[in-house]
Design a protein around this motif. Sequence first.
Motif, PDB file in Angstrom:
ATOM      1  N   SER B  34       0.799  -1.223   0.000  1.00 24.52           N
ATOM      2  CA  SER B  34       0.000   0.000   0.000  1.00 24.52           C
ATOM      3  C   SER B  34       0.833   1.274   0.000  1.00 24.52           C
ATOM      4  N   GLY B  35       2.126   1.151   0.335  1.00 28.25           N
ATOM      5  CA  GLY B  35       2.960   2.328   0.382  1.00 28.25           C
ATOM      6  C   GLY B  35       2.718   3.220   1.584  1.00 28.25           C
ATOM      7  N   SER B  36       1.955   2.734   2.554  1.00 23.44           N
ATOM      8  CA  SER B  36       1.720   3.553   3.741  1.00 23.44           C
ATOM      9  C   SER B  36       2.028   2.766   5.012  1.00 23.44           C
ATOM     10  N   ARG B  37       2.301   3.490   6.074  1.00 23.38           N
ATOM     11  CA  ARG B  37       2.611   2.843   7.344  1.00 23.38           C
ATOM     12  C   ARG B  37       1.340   2.765   8.182  1.00 23.38           C
ATOM     13  N   THR B  38       0.354   2.101   7.634  1.00 23.31           N
ATOM     14  CA  THR B  38      -0.976   2.075   8.238  1.00 23.31           C
ATOM     15  C   THR B  38      -1.591   0.684   8.156  1.00 23.31           C
ATOM     16  N   VAL B  39      -2.218   0.264   9.242  1.00 19.30           N
ATOM     17  CA  VAL B  39      -2.932  -1.007   9.283  1.00 19.30           C
ATOM     18  C   VAL B  39      -4.407  -0.742   9.532  1.00 19.30           C
ATOM     19  N   VAL B  40      -5.256  -1.539   8.892  1.00 16.02           N
ATOM     20  CA  VAL B  40      -6.673  -1.514   9.235  1.00 16.02           C
ATOM     21  C   VAL B  40      -6.984  -2.768  10.034  1.00 16.02           C
ATOM     22  N   LEU B  41      -7.532  -2.594  11.230  1.00 18.12           N
ATOM     23  CA  LEU B  41      -7.902  -3.733  12.065  1.00 18.12           C
ATOM     24  C   LEU B  41      -9.413  -3.753  12.241  1.00 18.12           C
ATOM     25  N   ALA B  42      -9.998  -4.935  12.078  1.00 21.81           N
ATOM     26  CA  ALA B  42     -11.438  -5.075  12.225  1.00 21.81           C
ATOM     27  C   ALA B  42     -11.735  -6.433  12.852  1.00 21.81           C
ATOM     28  N   PRO B  43     -12.912  -6.585  13.446  1.00 26.19           N
ATOM     29  CA  PRO B  43     -13.272  -7.904  13.955  1.00 26.19           C
ATOM     30  C   PRO B  43     -13.462  -8.870  12.797  1.00 26.19           C
ATOM     31  N   ALA B  88     -14.108  -1.169  12.802  1.00 22.22           N
ATOM     32  CA  ALA B  88     -12.835  -1.193  12.074  1.00 22.22           C
ATOM     33  C   ALA B  88     -12.071   0.088  12.373  1.00 22.22           C
ATOM     34  N   GLU B  89     -10.802  -0.060  12.618  1.00 25.72           N
ATOM     35  CA  GLU B  89      -9.991   1.109  12.960  1.00 25.72           C
ATOM     36  C   GLU B  89      -8.790   1.181  12.032  1.00 25.72           C
ATOM     37  N   THR B  90      -8.501   2.379  11.601  1.00 23.76           N
ATOM     38  CA  THR B  90      -7.302   2.603  10.798  1.00 23.76           C
ATOM     39  C   THR B  90      -6.206   3.115  11.711  1.00 23.76           C
ATOM     40  N   LEU B  91      -5.182   2.318  11.863  1.00 23.09           N
ATOM     41  CA  LEU B  91      -4.151   2.629  12.843  1.00 23.09           C
ATOM     42  C   LEU B  91      -2.800   2.822  12.175  1.00 23.09           C
ATOM     43  N   GLY B  92      -2.179   3.949  12.435  1.00 20.60           N
ATOM     44  CA  GLY B  92      -0.825   4.145  11.953  1.00 20.60           C
ATOM     45  C   GLY B  92       0.151   3.647  13.003  1.00 20.60           C
ATOM     46  N   TYR B  93       1.254   3.065  12.579  1.00 19.89           N
ATOM     47  CA  TYR B  93       2.225   2.648  13.576  1.00 19.89           C
ATOM     48  C   TYR B  93       3.376   3.640  13.661  1.00 19.89           C
ATOM     49  N   PRO B 102      -7.254   0.382  20.321  1.00 21.78           N
ATOM     50  CA  PRO B 102      -8.390   1.054  20.950  1.00 21.78           C
ATOM     51  C   PRO B 102      -9.165   0.048  21.810  1.00 21.78           C
ATOM     52  N   PRO B 103      -9.878   0.540  22.829  1.00 21.06           N
ATOM     53  CA  PRO B 103     -10.602  -0.328  23.758  1.00 21.06           C
ATOM     54  C   PRO B 103     -11.540  -1.305  23.058  1.00 21.06           C
ATOM     55  N   ILE B 104     -12.229  -0.845  22.012  1.00 24.43           N
ATOM     56  CA  ILE B 104     -13.193  -1.719  21.345  1.00 24.43           C
ATOM     57  C   ILE B 104     -12.520  -2.944  20.755  1.00 24.43           C
ATOM     58  N   LEU B 105     -11.323  -2.758  20.183  1.00 20.92           N
ATOM     59  CA  LEU B 105     -10.623  -3.896  19.591  1.00 20.92           C
ATOM     60  C   LEU B 105     -10.023  -4.798  20.665  1.00 20.92           C
ATOM     61  N   LEU B 106      -9.555  -4.185  21.741  1.00 16.09           N
ATOM     62  CA  LEU B 106      -9.056  -4.984  22.857  1.00 16.09           C
ATOM     63  C   LEU B 106     -10.153  -5.918  23.348  1.00 16.09           C
ATOM     64  N   GLU B 107     -11.345  -5.371  23.434  1.00 15.75           N
ATOM     65  CA  GLU B 107     -12.438  -6.166  23.961  1.00 15.75           C
ATOM     66  C   GLU B 107     -12.878  -7.233  22.973  1.00 15.75           C
TER      67      GLU B 107
END
Lengths: 155, 155
Positions: B34-43, B88-93, B102-107
């Motif tokens: 993708s050329g970006s330093r970003t991950v999308v995390l979703a259930p 779904a959260e878009t997270l940059g590292y 984020p709390p929602i993904l932790l849970e």
Amino acid sequence: MRGRFFSGTYMNQVDAKHRLSVPATFRETIETRSGSRTVVLAPAEHAPCLVGYDIGHFEAVHAEIAARFAGDFGPGRGNLARTLFASAETLGYDDNGRIILPPILLELGELSGPALFLGAGDYFELWAPGLLLASDDVDPRLKRVVRALMQARGL
Amino acid sequence: MRGRFFSGTYMNQVDAKHRLSVPATFRETIETRSGSRTVVLAPAEHAPCLVGYDIGHFEAVHAEIAARFAGDFGPGRGNLARTLFASAETLGYDDNGRIILPPILLELGELSGPALFLGAGDYFELWAPGLLLASDDVDPRLKRVVRALMQARGL
DNA sequence: AGGGATACCATGGGCTTTCATGGAATTTCA
DNA sequence: TGAAATTCCATGAAAGCCCATGGTATCCCT
């Protein structure tokens, strides 16, 4: 001895840093087939050993799965993709032709000390010699070859 | 060097501040794709875990799922889609390759302590080790790999 | 064909870089 | 102004890189 297929039997050492030389002829086959200096190693399905592919073969499998499951995000696809890719490690070898075995592969292949490379056409197998000699599914002639190899090294 | 798909199994720690290192090889794959330093995390839809994509692939998946629900105007419509997309959260590292969960993904992923990254080709999965070992849908060989990893870390 | 030189390979050791992770410092916002 | 979140630096361990060596097979030349 350049060829498209993996053939022959070789025994190299896993050293203290978990490094292992991929036999030169196998490296050449890998580069002929895929054009990259990369091996994919995964646990074998029906035998206590590891299986090695060139990365091109792996990409072909990946493409096949993607096509077969296009539009399907059900559990079946997930399982297949997970099992196939999660248990496989993509390892590049250095200028001396050595890979570094991750702990999981060391554990699953029970590799320490000598390691056997067995050519098998489109792929190769990586065995702990003891496990090979103890396996009932291995051809006795192959065992003789292995014993001779070990003897030549004073094992 | 490491290919354009996600493969291998890694275990990193979620710390007290909910930080988690994305494995270096996965980061490389993400940037290649993708050329970006970003991950999308979703259930995940069919398993008690999270799924991770590079942004490009997430858009493709988003489109396919949206299409699946397009003709459905019943009462059940949207619940699943809502869960999948809303959480779904878009997270940059950061420079060290860490994301903050984020709390929602932790849970949703029941993540605390060790977290398992499983390569799955176009995407990867993120599991709480206990949930993976307890899941009936996970291949036994993969469980062996995971057990080996946990043992190597004294868990 | 013999014998010497040469190229290649498997292996070892040391050095450098990267990685995962912990903690401190700084910022943000209620 | 305090608590939470984000950025920055520190560290030990592991992974990767480069060069060295001894041994074996290969080539070459007369």
